[in-house]
Design a protein around this motif. Structure first.
Motif, short mmCIF file in Angstrom:
data_model
loop_
_atom_site.label_atom_id
_atom_site.label_comp_id
_atom_site.label_asym_id
_atom_site.label_seq_id
_atom_site.Cartn_x
_atom_site.Cartn_y
_atom_site.Cartn_z
N LYS A 143 0.83 -1.21 0.00
CA LYS A 143 0.00 0.00 0.00
C LYS A 143 0.87 1.26 0.00
O LYS A 143 0.60 2.23 -0.72
N LEU A 144 1.94 1.25 0.79
CA LEU A 144 2.84 2.41 0.85
C LEU A 144 3.58 2.58 -0.48
O LEU A 144 3.72 3.71 -0.98
N ALA A 145 4.03 1.47 -1.09
CA ALA A 145 4.71 1.55 -2.38
C ALA A 145 3.78 2.14 -3.44
O ALA A 145 4.19 2.97 -4.26
N THR A 146 2.51 1.71 -3.41
CA THR A 146 1.54 2.23 -4.38
C THR A 146 1.30 3.72 -4.16
O THR A 146 1.21 4.49 -5.12
N SER A 147 1.20 4.11 -2.89
CA SER A 147 0.99 5.54 -2.59
C SER A 147 2.15 6.39 -3.08
O SER A 147 1.96 7.46 -3.67
N LEU A 148 3.38 5.90 -2.89
CA LEU A 148 4.56 6.63 -3.36
C LEU A 148 4.56 6.71 -4.88
O LEU A 148 4.88 7.74 -5.47
N SER A 149 4.19 5.62 -5.54
CA SER A 149 4.17 5.59 -7.00
C SER A 149 3.13 6.55 -7.55
O SER A 149 3.36 7.22 -8.56
N GLN A 150 1.97 6.63 -6.90
CA GLN A 150 0.91 7.52 -7.38
C GLN A 150 1.36 8.98 -7.40
O GLN A 150 0.94 9.76 -8.25
N SER A 151 2.23 9.35 -6.48
CA SER A 151 2.72 10.74 -6.44
C SER A 151 3.67 11.04 -7.60
O SER A 151 4.03 12.18 -7.82
N HIS A 152 4.06 10.00 -8.34
CA HIS A 152 4.95 10.17 -9.49
C HIS A 152 4.34 9.60 -10.76
O HIS A 152 5.06 9.15 -11.66
N GLY A 153 3.01 9.62 -10.84
CA GLY A 153 2.33 9.25 -12.08
C GLY A 153 2.13 7.76 -12.30
O GLY A 153 1.78 7.33 -13.39
N ASN A 154 2.39 6.93 -11.26
CA ASN A 154 2.21 5.47 -11.37
C ASN A 154 3.08 4.83 -12.45
O ASN A 154 2.75 3.78 -12.98
N TYR A 155 4.21 5.46 -12.76
CA TYR A 155 5.11 4.88 -13.76
C TYR A 155 6.05 3.83 -13.17
O TYR A 155 6.64 3.05 -13.89
N TYR A 156 6.19 3.81 -11.85
CA TYR A 156 7.29 3.05 -11.25
C TYR A 156 6.83 1.85 -10.45
O TYR A 156 7.59 1.30 -9.66
N ILE A 157 5.58 1.43 -10.64
CA ILE A 157 5.10 0.20 -10.04
C ILE A 157 4.26 -0.49 -11.11
O ILE A 157 3.47 0.15 -11.80
N THR A 158 4.45 -1.78 -11.31
CA THR A 158 3.81 -2.47 -12.43
C THR A 158 2.30 -2.50 -12.27
O THR A 158 1.77 -2.40 -11.17
N ASP A 159 1.60 -2.68 -13.41
CA ASP A 159 0.13 -2.75 -13.38
C ASP A 159 -0.34 -3.92 -12.51
O ASP A 159 -1.33 -3.81 -11.79
N GLU A 160 0.37 -5.05 -12.58
CA GLU A 160 0.00 -6.22 -11.79
C GLU A 160 0.07 -5.91 -10.30
O GLU A 160 -0.82 -6.28 -9.52
N GLN A 161 1.13 -5.23 -9.88
CA GLN A 161 1.27 -4.87 -8.48
C GLN A 161 0.21 -3.87 -8.05
O GLN A 161 -0.30 -3.91 -6.92
N ARG A 213 -3.00 -5.74 -7.51
CA ARG A 213 -2.93 -6.48 -6.25
C ARG A 213 -3.12 -5.53 -5.07
O ARG A 213 -3.83 -5.86 -4.11
N ALA A 214 -2.52 -4.34 -5.17
CA ALA A 214 -2.67 -3.36 -4.11
C ALA A 214 -4.12 -2.89 -3.98
O ALA A 214 -4.63 -2.69 -2.87
N LYS A 215 -4.80 -2.74 -5.12
CA LYS A 215 -6.20 -2.30 -5.10
C LYS A 215 -7.08 -3.36 -4.46
O LYS A 215 -8.00 -3.05 -3.67
N LYS A 216 -6.82 -4.63 -4.78
CA LYS A 216 -7.61 -5.71 -4.20
C LYS A 216 -7.45 -5.74 -2.68
O LYS A 216 -8.44 -5.85 -1.94
N LEU A 217 -6.21 -5.62 -2.22
CA LEU A 217 -5.96 -5.60 -0.78
C LEU A 217 -6.59 -4.38 -0.13
O LEU A 217 -7.12 -4.44 0.98
N SER A 218 -6.54 -3.24 -0.85
CA SER A 218 -7.14 -2.01 -0.34
C SER A 218 -8.65 -2.15 -0.19
O SER A 218 -9.23 -1.68 0.79
N ASP A 219 -9.28 -2.82 -1.18
CA ASP A 219 -10.73 -3.04 -1.10
C ASP A 219 -11.09 -3.90 0.09
O ASP A 219 -12.10 -3.67 0.78
N GLU A 220 -10.26 -4.93 0.34
CA GLU A 220 -10.51 -5.81 1.49
C GLU A 220 -10.38 -5.03 2.80
O GLU A 220 -11.17 -5.22 3.73
N MET A 221 -9.36 -4.17 2.86
CA MET A 221 -9.18 -3.36 4.06
C MET A 221 -10.30 -2.35 4.23
O MET A 221 -10.72 -2.04 5.34
#
Length: 496
Positions: free
Chosen positions: A377-395, A398-406
């Motif tokens: 979740k933290l990695a995704t948040s950091l990536s979003q601040s830079h346009g989501n270029y630096y974390i793969t779509d698959e990851q 996965r982060a969104k699925k975990l976020s929905d569960e939380m």
């Protein structure tokens, strides 16, 4: 032939000024500026600090309080200082007006320009020639350059020959120097400036594409999927990531003229006009382009190497000239754009991204599942601040699925937060009709909730203040108060 797309900007602007009074960093801090103060000065000045914008980005740098004063037999007048616009500020649409407005507001006396660099980014020259080919032909002797000077060339040696990526005419002390180099390569190897790449996209030079590639750790040999942003041919971008092997990467080449103050004393254009480097010459993007084209005629004067029947090299002034730039259709070159506030991640941030993602999925890290979830979740948040270029779509999926569960788990607490804010429970508290569990929950969390509401209100207040300042600035501009004379003359004479 239609001129190639060009993106022209200033890349360095430094002026020499006199202060109206003693104006150290504390002076600007007292006026509400964010200031970064360097702990040490420079060889000429005791103090050096940077003023930041409201977004926390560098605006300009001031060096002041000289060691050597004329009153003590030195070289500087009292109050002498150097002011340099930050590189990010130079990519705004009106950097000269921003500098002039700052100098006027705080009473600085402008004595002259110390250094100014004007740069043109392009894929090819207006005649269709590849800049890399120009360098190669020059180094092989196939083309020649008038007004030769000291040169510095950089490149790589490969199995199929040398690959040149930059060439510079002029020494470090030259009043005027010329440089042609692969800007995309420089951004990869040094500082990756998103605002420069953003200006290329807006000019139509290229697109930015998210790609995925396989990274192999040299120490462990472990392979993993990573993503990054690459520069691709304009019009080929897709929203979803693509394998790096499938994209068509392009090189953006920069031609840059660096002019120092002493250049104005001796450089003449076409043996008629002395070079002028006043601020007004670079006040708009259009004027920057005109100055660039003027300088290119003097500094980019190439000819084909031609020989007579006896195989003797013909004099350069009799050889066929190579016209790199055209002066047609200049009105299509520029459009005003707002500089992006986003930044590329630093090297440290990229290391943190990759480590967090690895911790979230590598079972060799013996950490609880909820900690793994928080890492992703933290990695995704950091990536979003830079346009989501630096974390793969698959990851990201996965982060969104975990976020929905939380989110499902937190819904009950969010409902409790809304109920608390509405104060619907006050009457029940007074009437002692709350259950013991409800009473204990409120008692335990009320300080935490109050802190949340205060923080939210403060954030909303700060946003409202920023919007109010922006609205006031727009009113001042469009009413003519902060317009430059040129803007006012043009805008107010247009038919409504």
């Amino acid at each position: 032939m239609k001129p190639a797309i060009k993106c022209v900007n200033l890349d360095w602007l430094e002026v020499f000024c006199l202060e109206p009074a003693d104006m150290p960093a504390q002076y600007f801090q007292n006026l509400g500026w964010q200031v970064n103060v360097r702990e040490y000065g420079t060889p000429l000045y005791r103090e050096m600090f940077t003023l930041l914008t409201e977004h926390g980005k560098p605006f300009l740098e001031i060096r002041r309080n000289p060691y050597s004063l004329k009153e003590n037999g030195g070289i500087f007048e009292k109050g002498a200082c150097h002011i340099r616009l930050s590189n990010r500020t130079l990519y705004k649409y009106n950097p000269i007006q921003l500098l002039q407005g700052f100098l006027d507001k705080y009473g600085y006396q402008l004595k002259g320009i110390t250094r100014i660099d004007v740069a043109c980014d392009q894929l090819v020259f207006d005649n269709g020639m590849d800049p890399q080919q120009l360098i190669a032909d020059y180094m092989s002797g196939a083309i020649l350059k008038n007004r030769n000077s000291r040169i510095n060339v950089h490149g790589t040696e490969k199995a199929n020959g040398r690959n040149w990526n930059s060439i510079k005419w002029g020494s470090a002390s030259s009043p005027l120097s010329t440089k042609i180099y692969d800007k995309t390569l420089e951004l990869k190897e040094s500082s990756d400036k998103l605002y420069i790449k953003d200006s290329w996209v807006k000019a139509g030079l290229c697109d930015l594409q998210k790609v995925v590639y396989t990274y192999k750790d040299k120490k462990t040999g472990i392979e993993e999927k990573r993503s990054k942003m690459v520069i691709v041919k304009a019009g080929t971008k897709t929203e979803e990531e693509r394998p790096i092997e499938e994209v068509e990467e392009v090189k953006i080449w920069r031609v840059e003229f660096s002019i120092k103050s002493e250049a104005r004393h001796w450089i003449t254009i076409d043996n008629q006009h002395t070079l002028s480097i006043s601020l007004t010459k670079f006040q708009t993007r259009e004027r920057c382009l005109l100055m660039f084209l003027l300088l290119s005629k003097w500094c980019m004067n190439f000819v084909k190497a031609e020989y007579n029947k006896d195989d003797i090299l013909i004099r350069k002034d009799r050889c066929t000239p190579i016209i790199l730039y055209s002066e047609k259709n200049l009105e299509q070159t520029f459009k005003p754009h707002r500089v992006t506030e986003n930044e590329d991640p630093t090297r440290t941030e990229k290391i943190i991204y990759n480590r967090l993602v690895r911790m979230s999925q590598d079972k060799s890290y013996r950490i609880p599942d909820d900690v793994r979830t928080m890492c992703l979740k933290l990695a995704t948040s950091l990536s979003q601040s830079h346009g989501n270029y630096y974390i793969t779509d698959e990851q990201m999926k996965r982060a969104k699925k975990l976020s929905d569960e939380m989110k499902e788990i937190n819904d009950a607490e969010l409902l409790a937060l809304d109920t608390f804010e509405g104060l619907d429970w006050i009457e029940k508290w007074q009437n002692k009709t709350l259950t013991e569990k409800e009473r204990v929950y409120i008692q335990r969390h009320k300080k935490e909730y109050i802190a949340i509401f205060i923080k939210r209100a403060k954030t909303n207040f700060q946003k409202a203040q920023t919007e109010l300042q922006r609205a006031r600035a727009e009113i001042d501009f469009w009413s003519g108060k902060t317009m430059s004379p040129i803007e006012k003359e043009i805008l107010y004479e247009l038919p409504f």
